[in-house]
Write a protein that holds these residues in place. Sequence first.
Motif, PDB file in Angstrom:
ATOM      1  N   GLY A   1       0.837  -1.209   0.000  1.00  0.00           N
ATOM      2  CA  GLY A   1       0.000   0.000   0.000  1.00  0.00           C
ATOM      3  C   GLY A   1       0.863   1.246   0.000  1.00  0.00           C
TER       4      GLY A   1
ATOM      5  N   VAL B   1       0.133   6.955   4.006  1.00  0.00           N
ATOM      6  CA  VAL B   1       0.739   6.385   5.210  1.00  0.00           C
ATOM      7  C   VAL B   1       1.859   5.401   4.840  1.00  0.00           C
ATOM      8  CG1 VAL B   1       0.267   5.067   7.307  1.00  0.00           C
ATOM      9  CG2 VAL B   1      -1.343   6.816   6.541  1.00  0.00           C
TER      10      VAL B   1
ATOM     11  N   GLU C   1       2.286  -1.312  -4.594  1.00  0.00           N
ATOM     12  CA  GLU C   1       1.046  -0.529  -4.731  1.00  0.00           C
ATOM     13  C   GLU C   1       0.261  -1.045  -5.925  1.00  0.00           C
ATOM     14  OE1 GLU C   1      -0.835   2.019  -3.221  1.00  0.00           O
ATOM     15  OE2 GLU C   1      -2.099   1.647  -4.982  1.00  0.00           O
ATOM     16  N   ARG C   2      -1.039  -1.263  -5.702  1.00  0.00           N
ATOM     17  CA  ARG C   2      -1.827  -1.870  -6.793  1.00  0.00           C
ATOM     18  C   ARG C   2      -2.262  -0.862  -7.862  1.00  0.00           C
ATOM     19  NH1 ARG C   2      -7.523  -3.212  -3.817  1.00  0.00           N
ATOM     20  NH2 ARG C   2      -7.925  -1.040  -3.449  1.00  0.00           N
ATOM     21  N   SER C   3      -2.381   0.433  -7.490  1.00  0.00           N
ATOM     22  CA  SER C   3      -2.825   1.434  -8.470  1.00  0.00           C
ATOM     23  C   SER C   3      -1.622   2.021  -9.196  1.00  0.00           C
ATOM     24  CB  SER C   3      -3.583   2.555  -7.777  1.00  0.00           C
ATOM     25  OG  SER C   3      -4.695   2.038  -7.117  1.00  0.00           O
TER      26      SER C   3
ATOM     27  N   ARG D   1     -10.245  14.619  -2.521  1.00  0.00           N
ATOM     28  CA  ARG D   1      -9.805  14.119  -1.207  1.00  0.00           C
ATOM     29  C   ARG D   1      -8.815  15.132  -0.664  1.00  0.00           C
ATOM     30  NH1 ARG D   1      -8.163   7.821  -1.428  1.00  0.00           N
ATOM     31  NH2 ARG D   1      -7.607   8.198   0.732  1.00  0.00           N
TER      32      ARG D   1
ATOM     33  N   TYR E   1      -7.154  16.818   2.846  1.00  0.00           N
ATOM     34  CA  TYR E   1      -6.970  16.533   4.269  1.00  0.00           C
ATOM     35  C   TYR E   1      -6.417  17.735   5.013  1.00  0.00           C
ATOM     36  CZ  TYR E   1      -7.113  11.755   2.543  1.00  0.00           C
ATOM     37  OH  TYR E   1      -7.489  10.607   1.927  1.00  0.00           O
ATOM     38  N   ALA E   2      -6.798  17.820   6.286  1.00  0.00           N
ATOM     39  CA  ALA E   2      -6.176  18.800   7.180  1.00  0.00           C
ATOM     40  C   ALA E   2      -4.974  18.102   7.818  1.00  0.00           C
ATOM     41  CB  ALA E   2      -7.174  19.224   8.246  1.00  0.00           C
TER      42      ALA E   2
ATOM     43  N   ASP F   1      -2.525  -0.990   3.445  1.00  0.00           N
ATOM     44  CA  ASP F   1      -3.395  -1.073   2.262  1.00  0.00           C
ATOM     45  C   ASP F   1      -4.840  -0.700   2.571  1.00  0.00           C
ATOM     46  OD1 ASP F   1      -3.405  -3.391   3.770  1.00  0.00           O
ATOM     47  OD2 ASP F   1      -3.537  -4.770   2.087  1.00  0.00           O
TER      48      ASP F   1
ATOM     49  N   PHE G   1     -17.978   8.681   0.458  1.00  0.00           N
ATOM     50  CA  PHE G   1     -17.216   7.631   1.156  1.00  0.00           C
ATOM     51  C   PHE G   1     -18.049   7.089   2.305  1.00  0.00           C
ATOM     52  CE2 PHE G   1     -14.146  10.576  -0.580  1.00  0.00           C
ATOM     53  CZ  PHE G   1     -13.163   9.749  -1.104  1.00  0.00           C
TER      54      PHE G   1
ATOM     55  N   ASP H   1      -5.190   3.263   7.956  1.00  0.00           N
ATOM     56  CA  ASP H   1      -6.568   2.772   7.960  1.00  0.00           C
ATOM     57  C   ASP H   1      -6.644   1.254   8.015  1.00  0.00           C
ATOM     58  OD1 ASP H   1      -7.409   5.396   7.829  1.00  0.00           O
ATOM     59  OD2 ASP H   1      -8.807   5.070   6.167  1.00  0.00           O
TER      60      ASP H   1
ATOM     61  N   GLY I   1     -11.146  15.526  11.214  1.00  0.00           N
ATOM     62  CA  GLY I   1     -10.115  15.516  10.169  1.00  0.00           C
ATOM     63  C   GLY I   1      -8.809  14.895  10.654  1.00  0.00           C
ATOM     64  N   GLN I   2      -8.905  13.787  11.406  1.00  0.00           N
ATOM     65  CA  GLN I   2      -7.693  13.249  12.030  1.00  0.00           C
ATOM     66  C   GLN I   2      -7.258  11.890  11.488  1.00  0.00           C
ATOM     67  OE1 GLN I   2      -5.590  14.687  14.050  1.00  0.00           O
ATOM     68  NE2 GLN I   2      -6.743  16.586  14.132  1.00  0.00           N
ATOM     69  N   GLY I   3      -8.009  11.292  10.555  1.00  0.00           N
ATOM     70  CA  GLY I   3      -7.709   9.922  10.113  1.00  0.00           C
ATOM     71  C   GLY I   3      -6.293   9.741   9.606  1.00  0.00           C
ATOM     72  N   VAL I   4      -5.892  10.570   8.663  1.00  0.00           N
ATOM     73  CA  VAL I   4      -4.572  10.376   8.072  1.00  0.00           C
ATOM     74  C   VAL I   4      -3.481  10.817   9.058  1.00  0.00           C
ATOM     75  CG1 VAL I   4      -4.152  12.537   6.815  1.00  0.00           C
ATOM     76  CG2 VAL I   4      -3.448  10.393   5.825  1.00  0.00           C
ATOM     77  N   ASN I   5      -3.817  11.753   9.937  1.00  0.00           N
ATOM     78  CA  ASN I   5      -2.829  12.161  10.955  1.00  0.00           C
ATOM     79  C   ASN I   5      -2.523  11.014  11.914  1.00  0.00           C
ATOM     80  OD1 ASN I   5      -2.370  14.977  10.241  1.00  0.00           O
ATOM     81  ND2 ASN I   5      -4.528  15.253  10.729  1.00  0.00           N
TER      82      ASN I   5
HETATM   83  C1  LIG Z   1     -14.950  11.644   3.683  1.00  0.00           C
HETATM   84  C2  LIG Z   1     -13.612  11.506   4.356  1.00  0.00           C
HETATM   85  C3  LIG Z   1     -12.914  12.655   4.681  1.00  0.00           C
HETATM   86  C4  LIG Z   1     -11.674  12.550   5.328  1.00  0.00           C
HETATM   87  N1  LIG Z   1     -11.031  13.696   5.694  1.00  0.00           N
HETATM   88  C5  LIG Z   1      -9.857  13.601   6.382  1.00  0.00           C
HETATM   89  C6  LIG Z   1      -9.133  14.789   6.833  1.00  0.00           C
HETATM   90  O1  LIG Z   1      -9.552  15.944   6.618  1.00  0.00           O
HETATM   91  N2  LIG Z   1      -7.979  14.621   7.522  1.00  0.00           N
HETATM   92  C7  LIG Z   1      -7.497  13.361   7.789  1.00  0.00           C
HETATM   93  O2  LIG Z   1      -6.453  13.254   8.464  1.00  0.00           O
HETATM   94  N3  LIG Z   1      -8.131  12.237   7.358  1.00  0.00           N
HETATM   95  C8  LIG Z   1      -9.284  12.310   6.680  1.00  0.00           C
HETATM   96  N4  LIG Z   1      -9.930  11.173   6.266  1.00  0.00           N
HETATM   97  C9  LIG Z   1      -9.304   9.856   6.532  1.00  0.00           C
HETATM   98  C10 LIG Z   1      -8.273   9.481   5.466  1.00  0.00           C
HETATM   99  O3  LIG Z   1      -8.886   9.420   4.189  1.00  0.00           O
HETATM  100  C11 LIG Z   1      -7.632   8.138   5.766  1.00  0.00           C
HETATM  101  O4  LIG Z   1      -7.360   8.051   7.143  1.00  0.00           O
HETATM  102  C12 LIG Z   1      -6.327   7.970   4.983  1.00  0.00           C
HETATM  103  O5  LIG Z   1      -6.573   8.022   3.596  1.00  0.00           O
HETATM  104  C13 LIG Z   1      -5.664   6.640   5.318  1.00  0.00           C
HETATM  105  O6  LIG Z   1      -4.465   6.514   4.567  1.00  0.00           O
HETATM  106  P1  LIG Z   1      -3.842   5.083   4.298  1.00  0.00           P
HETATM  107  O7  LIG Z   1      -2.590   5.352   3.523  1.00  0.00           O
HETATM  108  O8  LIG Z   1      -3.771   4.305   5.565  1.00  0.00           O
HETATM  109  O9  LIG Z   1      -4.925   4.322   3.411  1.00  0.00           O
HETATM  110  P2  LIG Z   1      -5.428   4.637   1.938  1.00  0.00           P
HETATM  111  O10 LIG Z   1      -5.449   6.094   1.658  1.00  0.00           O
HETATM  112  O11 LIG Z   1      -6.714   3.885   1.784  1.00  0.00           O
HETATM  113  O12 LIG Z   1      -4.303   4.007   1.009  1.00  0.00           O
HETATM  114  C14 LIG Z   1      -4.174   2.610   0.859  1.00  0.00           C
HETATM  115  C15 LIG Z   1      -3.304   2.336  -0.361  1.00  0.00           C
HETATM  116  O13 LIG Z   1      -3.138   0.932  -0.495  1.00  0.00           O
HETATM  117  C16 LIG Z   1      -3.383   0.552  -1.830  1.00  0.00           C
HETATM  118  N5  LIG Z   1      -3.863  -0.835  -1.800  1.00  0.00           N
HETATM  119  C17 LIG Z   1      -5.058  -1.279  -1.368  1.00  0.00           C
HETATM  120  N6  LIG Z   1      -5.120  -2.627  -1.486  1.00  0.00           N
HETATM  121  C18 LIG Z   1      -3.929  -3.028  -2.005  1.00  0.00           C
HETATM  122  C19 LIG Z   1      -3.387  -4.289  -2.342  1.00  0.00           C
HETATM  123  N7  LIG Z   1      -4.098  -5.428  -2.187  1.00  0.00           N
HETATM  124  N8  LIG Z   1      -2.149  -4.342  -2.852  1.00  0.00           N
HETATM  125  C20 LIG Z   1      -1.411  -3.205  -3.017  1.00  0.00           C
HETATM  126  N9  LIG Z   1      -1.878  -1.972  -2.709  1.00  0.00           N
HETATM  127  C21 LIG Z   1      -3.118  -1.891  -2.193  1.00  0.00           C
HETATM  128  C22 LIG Z   1      -4.405   1.546  -2.339  1.00  0.00           C
HETATM  129  O14 LIG Z   1      -4.389   1.638  -3.752  1.00  0.00           O
HETATM  130  C23 LIG Z   1      -3.927   2.830  -1.666  1.00  0.00           C
HETATM  131  O15 LIG Z   1      -2.955   3.508  -2.423  1.00  0.00           O
HETATM  132  C24 LIG Z   1     -11.147  11.264   5.632  1.00  0.00           C
HETATM  133  C25 LIG Z   1     -11.849  10.108   5.274  1.00  0.00           C
HETATM  134  C26 LIG Z   1     -13.081  10.227   4.671  1.00  0.00           C
HETATM  135  C27 LIG Z   1     -13.841   8.960   4.338  1.00  0.00           C
END
Ligand SMILES: Cc1cc2nc3c(=O)[nH]c(=O)nc-3n(C[C@H](O)[C@H](O)[C@H](O)COP(=O)(O)OP(=O)(O)OC[C@H]3O[C@@H](n4cnc5c(N)ncnc54)[C@H](O)[C@@H]3O)c2cc1C
Length: 384
Positions: free
Chosen positions: A12, A16, A34-36, A51, A53-54, A160, A264, A284, A294-298
């Motif tokens: 992934g 993150v 990364e799959r995409s 998308r 983020y703060a 991921d 979402f 995630d 707005g804390q998910g990615v943080n």
């Molecule tokens: C409506 C909404 C608003 C939000 N606003 C905020 C905000 O303002 N501030 C904030 O901090 N957070 C926010 N979030 C939360 C935030 O989107 C997530 O917490 C964040 O994207 C998590 O990042 P990640 O890298 O863990 O996962 P993801 O962003 O989901 O990335 C996962 C990656 O893994 C890849 N992947 C998936 N499966 C596979 C596989 N089998 N093989 C290889 N690669 C794979 C995907 O392609 C992707 O690139 C919000 C969420 C929502 C739903």
Amino acid sequence: MSEHDFDIAIVGGGLVGASLALALAPHWRVALLERSPAPQPSHAEQDWDNRVYAISPGSQHFLRRIGGWPPVRPGWIRKMDVRGDGGGALGFDALDLAVDALAATVENRSLQASLWQALAGQVSILCPAQLQSVQFAGDAVSLQLADGVTVRARLAVAADGAQSWLREQAGIAFQRQPYQQRGVVANFHCERPHGDIARQWFRADGILAYLPLPGNRISIVWSTDDAQAEALLALSPAELAAKVAAAGGHALGALDVITPAAVFPLALGRAERVWAPRLALIGDAAHTIHPLAGQGVNLGFGDASVLADILNQAIGRDPGDAALLARYARSRAEDVLRMQTVCDGLQKLFSPQRPKLGLLRNLGLNLVDHAGPLKRLLMQQAFR
Ligand SMILES: Cc1cc2nc3c(=O)[nH]c(=O)nc-3n(C[C@H](O)[C@H](O)[C@H](O)COP(=O)(O)OP(=O)(O)OC[C@H]3O[C@@H](n4cnc5c(N)ncnc54)[C@H](O)[C@@H]3O)c2cc1C
């Protein structure tokens, strides 16, 4: 058939996973799968990712330290204006904390592209990678790809996302409590300057947030029930803009859609455990929260930062050592639980299904607004 050996394989390459790869790159042989297709930055005037983020000061510090900050065209939140559904109001100002900004706003795509640019030549990127199977053995983990490549590492990291394939393969359960709400996101041009103010309304039909983008632009998240989310998506751009402007009391005058609405699902989610032999979960894949703060990615950047620090202090050791992974889990447990509890509590307090709490929640906002030390404490926690 070819085999490649690494110390750490990260599945992934979202924000993150890519940040962890960058933090580990100076010390370990890292593979990022990364799959995409690789993210492409966009500078086009009308092309804005919906998308947005703060990014907290703490996350900015981590990203700067590893060489992934700043991305192109960040925006800044210098004030916050929160409104309840019955006259309650709460305001935050960066000046009260003697800082320049409470948070930065960035597009997912541009921050991801800036992290990937920094990664070039430092880690092995396999993309697009289609994972087929995984085997966990005593001293290594093997990941098989559809093109016949096998990636072997001493530690695998699941980054991921909420539907994590790797977490599922490892048999780690994920408790998911849907909020019966969805997050509708879209970007708008606004008639009046936003003044770098993030605005949030706790409304009878959900929670609406305006996040400032550079120029006269905002990004919105409207967390609302499934039926209203569907209805918003079905509107024409002009109807959506009028509806969002009205819901925000026309605070920024008329709005025009820049990026159409997307939706979402929202859920409180938690993996039963964030490590297993030769595996760590981050972002995630480990936890999801309501986006109202707005804390998910943080939270995810917090995972990446802590795991990288623990591993980078153990150079020469086995990165899959259970003691290191258990330390990672212990170090993150409190932060994650606290943030999940706060966001879940606020969501329930302002839930339209709880009208009886109306007086209490609006009084609460006003009380906090006038309680200097409590407000300061809250700000220090929220904008770290
Ligand atoms: C409506 C909404 C608003 C939000 N606003 C905020 C905000 O303002 N501030 C904030 O901090 N957070 C926010 N979030 C939360 C935030 O989107 C997530 O917490 C964040 O994207 C998590 O990042 P990640 O890298 O863990 O996962 P993801 O962003 O989901 O990335 C996962 C990656 O893994 C890849 N992947 C998936 N499966 C596979 C596989 N089998 N093989 C290889 N690669 C794979 C995907 O392609 C992707 O690139 C919000 C969420 C929502 C739903």
